[in-house]
Write a protein that holds these residues in place. Structure first.
Motif, mmCIF file in Angstrom:
data_model
loop_
_atom_site.group_PDB
_atom_site.id
_atom_site.type_symbol
_atom_site.label_atom_id
_atom_site.label_comp_id
_atom_site.label_asym_id
_atom_site.label_seq_id
_atom_site.Cartn_x
_atom_site.Cartn_y
_atom_site.Cartn_z
ATOM 1 N N GLN A 70 -17.280 30.811 17.215
ATOM 2 C CA GLN A 70 -17.801 30.292 15.952
ATOM 3 C C GLN A 70 -17.193 31.025 14.767
ATOM 4 O OE1 GLN A 70 -19.902 27.543 15.495
ATOM 5 N NE2 GLN A 70 -19.057 27.912 13.450
ATOM 6 N N GLU A 71 -17.044 32.332 14.894
ATOM 7 C CA GLU A 71 -16.469 33.104 13.793
ATOM 8 C C GLU A 71 -15.020 32.700 13.550
ATOM 9 O OE1 GLU A 71 -15.900 37.748 12.323
ATOM 10 O OE2 GLU A 71 -16.849 37.320 14.255
ATOM 11 N N ASP A 102 -14.897 29.297 11.837
ATOM 12 C CA ASP A 102 -15.170 29.382 10.398
ATOM 13 C C ASP A 102 -13.948 29.911 9.641
ATOM 14 O OD1 ASP A 102 -17.700 28.465 10.953
ATOM 15 O OD2 ASP A 102 -18.630 30.454 10.909
ATOM 16 N N HIS A 103 -13.332 30.949 10.155
ATOM 17 C CA HIS A 103 -12.144 31.505 9.517
ATOM 18 C C HIS A 103 -11.007 30.491 9.516
ATOM 19 C CE1 HIS A 103 -14.030 35.302 9.066
ATOM 20 N NE2 HIS A 103 -13.955 35.689 10.320
ATOM 21 N N ARG A 156 -11.132 27.218 9.532
ATOM 22 C CA ARG A 156 -11.358 26.146 8.556
ATOM 23 C C ARG A 156 -11.078 26.625 7.135
ATOM 24 N NH1 ARG A 156 -16.720 23.999 11.715
ATOM 25 N NH2 ARG A 156 -15.740 22.229 12.800
ATOM 26 N N GLU A 157 -11.521 27.834 6.819
ATOM 27 C CA GLU A 157 -11.284 28.321 5.463
ATOM 28 C C GLU A 157 -9.793 28.611 5.253
ATOM 29 O OE1 GLU A 157 -13.270 31.204 2.108
ATOM 30 O OE2 GLU A 157 -14.238 30.892 4.046
#
Length: 926
Positions: free
Chosen positions: A365-366, A369-370, A372-373
């Motif tokens: 998950q981490e 998130d990274h 996508r950003e």
């Protein structure tokens, strides 16, 4: 909801004058749209230009999300020249709508990248077909019925995954199906399709007064420096099979047939699947990926201190590529065994890996998130000037623009946060690719141990530089673990034998390096069970199963095993044919066989469970493979005539008492039911049909393939033994058992059970055979010759094969075989359905053939003998000899028999044999 209603954010305008000019074009637009346009135009000169250029088109177009379909409708009818102009206009509009939807928060990242990817697919397909059609009109392309002349384009990289960047080029591999053309026409077709490919690329990538569509890169094709832009599928397959490298395997994770003859493209990808997805866990890919990362970093000069200004968000430390490599490498490791891991997109790949336990869910998950950003930032960088760059600006103004497009009015705070995230991504991924080197020193070694180690470099598994490099990294922990084993010298000697038997080492050593817990297991095996170590050397890929997540799960029993193998075989037959199914069955069975041995060695299951589990495994193999073999046979000779056939498991298989080295005693019974012959391409009369089907089944089980063999098969228990037909009709079987069979054959029948079947009415035939078995036992068991015949059999057996030593608990009077024979005689004389030895002894007690005390004593002796025999077959394929058994194996045997030392085992065997001899002899009065 309208586009305006869905706007949730907008960038801060860096250039207010440019923002004001753009919004002046839309005096009647709602405020949210005007604010969005102002922010976009005031931050990106490129997008400001598109807004001016498409001002008349923009307001109404934004209300429809299907921008690609809308803007390319009817393009199929355009000439190549007109198509080039039309596609450039479409790209301009799709790019503008995607940017506004992205920056306004109307579309999520996945929709933005998918719309750009959809446009790429559509543009490539249109351009490819237009230029193929030109070749056809010019008479340069031979006639074919294949779609698009058999040519297709594979979208690679982010295009294949539906993840194109805002200003991406598109990576394509263009191939053609040479079988779409007559052999004499293939060279002419090749030349025409090469021309069409070049013109397609020019249509898309040439910069004209109208701009360009997509920069098109064809260099991912096989051996791009010497091959033309379009090659045949046969040439591509030959290249990947002979020379394909790990980076090319990784590239094909995302590959997708995107344009042209899609069906031909999908066939090619299916044929290429074994190259991409290895059948075993592929931990060697970690080193390849790590080396590739370092080469990219060195080539691009991206090493050194982490700073945000000028940082490459794609290739730099903590960037997009590190997350992609992390994901793809894990997919390569395990995707050959688990198709659910073969996701093209990075986010989907991370989720699949987490779902199957290959990476922790919080890490997945981490990283998601990274990722996508990072991708959002990448888009913003490229939106500023439509530049194919992944590097953040070096100047303060440029960083301010990117931060504004990300919605931040504090560039310094934004940079600090980004730097923290980049460092975190690097920390998470670098640990996987380059774990800390083990600093431990070699343990002290005796001269004898050092001499063993010195000869390792001459072994086949260590002859390559790469294998030696990996092995050196695991050698210290391996030797250290051996030095702490109960009997270090034995463990080292057995590991030496194991290492000498390995044909290659890169994959296995990589497996140990990535999973240090396996070193403990290999040391345990080598220090205790030489036969299991030898099995492991022959089938090192079985260690994959230890990491598969279910190695220590509850035993699935025969039904669960059968369902799993049947599904595996269906998949193998569909993808690779009958031979692939045989290989798949062997790999699968070897893993389960190894699991049983390891569980036995470590005391997780006892000897009785061992017997049942080996029998479950063998039964599942025969049951699942027989119908597959029958289907393959039926392709040539038609379905089985009559009711079909069943396979009887005899001996240890029938009694469900197998050990690590058991072969399979089988009989095949069929019922042609009056049908003379099969109906098929090459029909056979019923008797030869079933005889040849039986031979095919034996081959399926026992023939060595690239994956080894499954089982040795013994058919000598069939009527008339070696002289009789390999398959027997049910009518002949009944007649033989009732009127011709010897007592020993009736004894063997007490253990018979149906283990597999095939045919239209095979289930009823199986029921008939069980009824017939019981009929034979009840009628023939009353024959007064049973015990005298058994006495003669015992005498011949013991004379021909006496005990090989005091620890040979199988052969000779009063041992396993003798107790088994008496138990079978009990079942025969009692007409009892029991098959296992202990159950047959109890049947003898119920029938009054054995005293209760004798039953209990013989059962107790049998249990002792079986525990020793089952453990011994895990240790060696020869009779146990206490004088030759090393200390690690002695410890295992002592644990199995709950004995403090070897002398106690010897005494216990002697006492049990003496008592059993006396009790059995009492059954044969003079």
């Amino acid at each position: 909801m309208s586009f305006c209603d869905r706007i949730t954010r907008h960038p801060l305008p860096v250039d207010p004058a440019r923002a004001q000019d753009a919004t002046a074009l839309f005096p009647d637009a709602p405020a949210p749209l005007r604010d969005l346009i102002a922010g976009v135009a005031g931050s990106s000169p490129f997008l400001a230009g598109l807004i001016r250029q498409e001002a008349d088109w923009l307001p109404d177009a934004l209300e429809h999300d299907d921008v690609v379909a809308r803007e390319t409708a009817g393009f199929e009818d355009l000439s190549p020249d007109d198509l080039g102009v039309a596609l450039r206009r479409a790209k301009r509009r799709v790019a503008l709508q995607a940017a506004l939807a992205d920056l306004g928060g109307v579309w999520p990242l996945a929709q933005v990248t998918q719309s750009l990817s959809d446009l790429a697919d559509r543009a490539v397909d249109l351009a490819l077909r237009a230029h193929v059609a030109t070749e056809v009109r010019r008479g340069k392309l031979p006639a074919t019925d294949a779609d698009a002349g058999g040519i297709f384009a594979l979208a690679m990289g982010k295009g294949g995954a539906g993840e194109l960047n805002y200003s991406s080029d598109i990576d394509l591999i263009v191939l053609f199906d040479e079988t779409a053309y007559a052999e004499a026409d293939q060279m002419e077709a090749r030349a025409a399709l090469i021309r069409a490919t070049r013109r397609m690329a020019a249509t898309l990538s040439d910069v004209t007064d109208h701009g360009y569509v997509f920069r098109t890169d064809l260099r991912l094709r096989p051996d791009a420096s010497v091959t033309p832009v379009c090659i045949s599928t046969a040439a591509a397959l030959a290249y990947y099979e002979a020379e394909g490298r790990t980076w090319e395997r990784a590239a094909f994770i995302k590959a997708r047939a995107a344009a042209g003859d899609i069906a031909a493209g999908e066939r090619f990808l299916a044929e290429l699947r074994p190259f991409v997805w290895r059948k075993h866990l592929d931990f060697a890919a970690i080193q390849d990926a790590h080396d590739m990362r370092l080469r990219i970093r060195d080539h691009k000069g991206l090493g050194g201190r982490l700073e945000v200004p000028g940082h490459n968000i794609k290739l730099g430390r903590g960037g997009i590529r590190e997350i992609e490599f992390f994901t793809q490498t894990r997919q390569l490791i395990a995707g050959g065994r688990d198709v659910s891991l073969r996701m093209r997109d990075t986010v989907g790949g991370l989720a699949a890996l987490a779902a199957k336990g290959w990476i922790p869910a919080d890490v997945a998950q981490e990283l998601t998130d990274h990722y996508r950003e990072h991708r959002d930032i990448e888009h913003r960088i490229q939106m500023v000037n439509d530049a194919q760059t992944h590097s953040l600006p070096k100047d303060t103004h440029g960083l301010r623009v990117v931060a504004a497009l990300m919605g931040s009015d504090d560039p310094d705070a934004w940079q600090t946060r980004l730097k923290t995230r980049l460092a975190r991504v690097h920390e998470l991924t670098e640990e996987f690719f380059a774990p800390d080197e083990i600093k431990a020193e070699r343990p002290d070694l005796s001269p004898e141990s050092q001499a063993i180690i010195d000869r390792w470099q001459g072994y086949p598994a260590l002859r390559s530089d790469r294998a030696l490099q990996i092995f050196r990294r695991i050698e210290v922990p391996l030797l250290d673990r051996m030095s702490r084993a109960s009997h270090p010298a034995e463990a080292l000697a057995r590991f030496d034998s194991f290492l000498a038997g390995l044909p290659a080492g890169v994959q296995l050593f990589s497996l140990f390096e990535a999973n240090p817990q396996l070193i403990d297991l290999i040391v345990d095996i080598c220090g205790t069970a030489p036969a299991l170590a030898a099995y492991l050397a022959q089938h090192p890929a079985v260690l994959d199963a230890v990491l598969g997540g279910s190695f220590f799960a509850p035993w699935p029993k025969e039904a669960g095993l059968r369902v799993e193998l049947e599904q595996l075989l269906r998949t193998a037959v569909t993808s690779g044919g009958y031979e692939a199914a045989l290989d798949a069955a062997r790999r699968w069975a070897h893993e389960w066989h190894f699991r049983i041995g390891v569980h036995h060695l470590r005391g997780l299951i006892d000897a009785d469970e061992v017997a049942g589990q080996y029998a479950d495994l063998a039964g599942a193999c025969v049951c699942a493979l027989f119908p597959v073999t029958a289907d393959e046979f039926a392709r040539k000779h038609g379905p089985a005539p009559g009711r079909g056939a069943v396979v009887l498991g005899m001996g240890s298989l029938g009694a469900r008492m197998l050990n690590a080295g058991s072969d399979l005693d089988l009989i095949v019974i069929y019922d042609a039911d009056g049908v003379d012959a099969s109906v098929g391409p090459r029909p056979l009369a019923a008797r030869p049909y079933y005889a040849r089907l039986t031979q095919a089944m034996v081959t399926a089980l026992s023939a060595p393939t690239a994956e080894g063999r499954l089982y040795e098969v013994d058919m000598r228990l069939r009527p008339s033994g070696r002289q009789g037909p390999v398959a027997t009709s049910v009518q002949s079987f009944e007649t033989y058992q009732m009127s011709e069979a010897w007592t020993w054959e009736h004894l063997a029948l007490t253990r018979a059970r149906v283990v597999a079947q095939t045919g239209a009415d095979a289930s009823a035939l199986a029921d008939q055979l069980e009824a017939l078995r019981m009929q034979v036992l009840r009628q023939r068991g009353a024959d007064p010759r049973v015990m005298p015949d058994l006495a003669q059999m015992r005498a011949r057996l013991f004379a021909a094969k006496p005990a090989a030593g005091p620890w040979d608990v199988r052969n000779d009077a009063g041992r396993l075989q003798d107790i088994d024979l008496l138990a079978q005689a009990c079942a025969l004389r009692a007409g009892d359905p029991a098959r296992g030895t202990l159950a047959q002894l109890r049947a003898g007690k119920r029938a009054g053939l054995l005293e209760a005390s004798a039953t209990e004593a013989l059962s107790s002796a049998w249990r002792v003998f079986w525990r020793l025999h089952a453990a011994g077959r895990l240790l060696t394929d020869r009779p146990l000899d206490n004088a030759e058994i090393r200390r690690g194996a002695q410890d295992f045997l002592q644990r199995e028999l709950d004995a403090p030392d070897s002398d106690t085992i010897t005494d216990r065997i002697r006492d049990q044999v003496t008592r059993a001899q006396t009790l059995i002899a009492a059954q044969f009065p003079d």
